[in-house]
Design an enzyme around this catalytic site. Structure first.
Site, PDB file in Angstrom:
ATOM      1  N   LYS A 109       2.291   7.209  12.426  1.00  0.00           N
ATOM      2  CA  LYS A 109       1.240   7.949  11.721  1.00  0.00           C
ATOM      3  C   LYS A 109      -0.091   7.218  11.870  1.00  0.00           C
ATOM      4  O   LYS A 109      -0.159   6.005  11.684  1.00  0.00           O
ATOM      5  CB  LYS A 109       1.610   8.083  10.244  1.00  0.00           C
ATOM      6  CG  LYS A 109       0.712   9.019   9.459  1.00  0.00           C
ATOM      7  CD  LYS A 109       1.295   9.266   8.070  1.00  0.00           C
ATOM      8  CE  LYS A 109       0.441  10.246   7.293  1.00  0.00           C
ATOM      9  NZ  LYS A 109       1.046  10.549   5.963  1.00  0.00           N
ATOM     10  N   ASP A 121      -9.796  13.439  12.646  1.00  0.00           N
ATOM     11  CA  ASP A 121     -10.068  12.412  13.649  1.00  0.00           C
ATOM     12  C   ASP A 121      -8.801  11.749  14.175  1.00  0.00           C
ATOM     13  O   ASP A 121      -8.870  10.831  14.990  1.00  0.00           O
ATOM     14  CB  ASP A 121     -11.020  11.350  13.091  1.00  0.00           C
ATOM     15  CG  ASP A 121     -10.499  10.702  11.806  1.00  0.00           C
ATOM     16  OD1 ASP A 121      -9.287  10.823  11.512  1.00  0.00           O
ATOM     17  OD2 ASP A 121     -11.305  10.074  11.094  1.00  0.00           O
ATOM     18  N   GLY A 122      -7.644  12.216  13.706  1.00  0.00           N
ATOM     19  CA  GLY A 122      -6.390  11.663  14.194  1.00  0.00           C
ATOM     20  C   GLY A 122      -6.016  10.319  13.613  1.00  0.00           C
ATOM     21  O   GLY A 122      -5.030   9.715  14.029  1.00  0.00           O
ATOM     22  N   ASP A 248       4.472  23.113   4.821  1.00  0.00           N
ATOM     23  CA  ASP A 248       4.577  22.188   5.949  1.00  0.00           C
ATOM     24  C   ASP A 248       4.950  20.783   5.489  1.00  0.00           C
ATOM     25  O   ASP A 248       5.227  19.912   6.326  1.00  0.00           O
ATOM     26  CB  ASP A 248       3.277  22.151   6.756  1.00  0.00           C
ATOM     27  CG  ASP A 248       2.073  21.766   5.919  1.00  0.00           C
ATOM     28  OD1 ASP A 248       1.745  22.525   4.985  1.00  0.00           O
ATOM     29  OD2 ASP A 248       1.462  20.713   6.167  1.00  0.00           O
ATOM     30  N   ASP A 258       5.706  13.105   3.454  1.00  0.00           N
ATOM     31  CA  ASP A 258       4.248  13.263   3.387  1.00  0.00           C
ATOM     32  C   ASP A 258       3.688  12.868   2.026  1.00  0.00           C
ATOM     33  O   ASP A 258       3.285  13.712   1.229  1.00  0.00           O
ATOM     34  CB  ASP A 258       3.837  14.699   3.749  1.00  0.00           C
ATOM     35  CG  ASP A 258       4.028  14.989   5.228  1.00  0.00           C
ATOM     36  OD1 ASP A 258       3.935  14.045   6.033  1.00  0.00           O
ATOM     37  OD2 ASP A 258       4.287  16.145   5.589  1.00  0.00           O
TER      38      ASP A 258
END
Length: 480
Positions: A109, A121-122, A248, A258
């Site tokens: 991650k 922005d990843g 999700d 998450d």
């Protein structure tokens, strides 16, 4: 021992991902790794002996057999269809083959931009990476199904959030990262055959005993519903608020996944909202069971091309059954009851009402209750209540209920102390570790991980105490 990796997801579900490599961080360095988990998985200690860079933990190298992919999925966010989502900053590096034939996803991650990053922005920041590592390990040691944290890498890469922070990477492990949103993605693209391929993949690898059974899809969805129900009970009974239960973020295997704006209850407030971006309170603590059912209904809708609606509705009933049955069992354990009696819920709800009026600390109240002695008319818990008369009246009824069972104090206390933690990951504890880490001091991060490995051990320090006033007012958002 050599680690062995496979690429089942990549090989068997070609429509569900994009292959790509991680984008490296500036001056990446390993600041924490999970030594116990590494030992269990037979990961060579030499992999963590990184003196120049961050190795596989920072995406700088790949281990033999790894084939990195970013997964695509869609979902409903805050009750609204959000369309295509996907791994916007995470990359599934590979699936470790374990001795028993099962596999474990290695998911990095904060690994950089992917085709699914949308406006992001990843990157992941050190703050959120530390929070997820602490939360997932805390949940594991509480006995709650969850993803796991294997390592954290810090860096000098600047990342802009509400303020400028620094980029980090988390190596997250899970039996699977398959989400409700994977099924929604192909259903709304009108590709039911791919929805069925996902179901076949899940059954083949996680429920192989049903592969050749005619009603395999119904049995599978019933189990997904039941697992989800049991997971929600574990959250509710330990006082955990996920904060962002979008479809999700729901696991097909019933894992907690998450970790973003999560929180454990401090003062007992059934309407607690952990996520300050949740303006309508959709994901408030007491609404989690209803939201989970709503999410299961969205998943059920995607399965209508190959499962009859009546069968899906019967399967959804399994959620309610699992929720009610498991909740009753777990709350009786928390109260020290070994049998079920008709007025147990009344007694429990009276306690909750008293706690809500007084702002009682959720975890500490149940932990202190676990030290009750039947023959003692008083309890240290009494001193935590302002309305002593109301507590005394309830406590008399509680002791009378205990006396209906031929169970001695020692056995009952032992049961209660196995399910009522002395330590939970309060937001202020996580923030203290984050503040130190952002100044380059990792000692508190390492020590807090050690403390969280023993949540059912009594302590007399601040890890088991009520939070300071500033600690109750911490705001947490989806920003990570």
């Amino acid at each position: 021992m050599t680690l062995s990796f496979t690429a089942r997801w990549r090989d068997e579900l070609p429509a569900t991902y994009t292959a790509l490599l991680p984008t490296l961080l500036k001056n990446a360095r390993l600041i924490w790794y999970n030594d116990k988990l590494a030992q269990q998985l037979a990961i060579p200690a030499s992999l963590f002996d990184v003196t120049n860079g961050a190795g596989v933990w920072g995406g700088e190298t790949l281990l033999p057999g790894m084939s990195p992919v970013a997964q695509v999925y869609s979902g409903h966010q805050f009750g609204v269809w959000a369309g295509q989502l996907g791994d916007g900053r995470g990359i599934l590096l590979g699936e470790q083959l374990l001795a028993d034939g099962s596999t474990l996803d290695w998911h990095l991650k904060g690994a950089g931009l992917t085709p699914y990053s949308r406006m992001g922005d990843g990157r992941a920041v050190l703050r959120s990476t530390i929070r997820e590592s602490l939360a997932s390990e805390a949940m594991h040691y509480l006995g709650i199904p969850t993803t796991r944290a294997l390592s954290i890498v810090a860096s000098d890469t600047p990342v802009q959030r509400e303020t400028q922070e620094t980029g980090a990477m988390l190596m997250r492990l899970a039996q699977s990262h398959m989400r409700f949103g994977h099924f929604e993605h192909f259903y709304y693209r009108r590709e039911p055959e791919k929805v069925q391929q996902l179901a076949d993949f899940a059954i083949r690898h996680y429920w192989p005993q049903w592969q050749d059974v005619p009603e395999k899809y119904v049995l599978w969805f019933e189990e997904v519903a039941a697992r989800t129900g049991r997971l929600i009970v574990e959250w509710q009974t330990v006082g955990f608020s996920h904060g962002v239960m979008n479809t999700d973020n729901m696991s097909i295997l019933g894992l907690t996944i998450d970790y973003g704006p999560f929180g454990f209850l401090d003062d007992y407030d059934p309407g607690f909202i952990g996520n300050h971006s949740d303006h309508q309170g959709r994901y408030r603590f007491d609404n989690q069971p209803s939201v989970a059912l709503w999410n299961l209904q969205r998943l059920a809708q995607t399965l209508t091309p190959f499962i009859e609606i009546d069968a899906l509705n019967r399967a959804l009933d399994r959620y309610q059954d699992a929720l009610l049955t498991h909740y009753g069992q777990r709350m009786r354990q928390k109260l020290g009851f070994f049998t079920e009696q008709k007025d147990d819920n009344v007694l429990l709800n009276e306690l909750f009402s008293l706690m809500a009026r007084e702002g009682s600390d959720y975890s500490r109240t149940f932990r202190m209750l676990s030290h009750t002695e039947q023959q003692s008319a008083s309890s240290p818990l009494r001193d935590t209540f302002i309305d002593r008369a109301a507590f005394d009246a309830w406590f008399d009824r509680y002791r009378a209920r205990l006396r209906t069972e031929a169970v001695d104090d020692a056995l009952r206390q032992q049961q209660m102390q196995r399910v009522n933690p002395a330590v939970v990951l309060r937001n202020w504890l996580a923030q203290r570790a984050i503040d130190a880490a952002e100044q380059g001091d990792m000692a508190e991060l390492h020590w807090l991980h050690e403390v969280l490995r023993q949540p059912f051990t009594d302590r007399d320090d601040d890890y088991a105490s009520r939070p300071p006033e500033w600690g109750k007012r911490l705001e947490v958002s989806c920003s990570s």
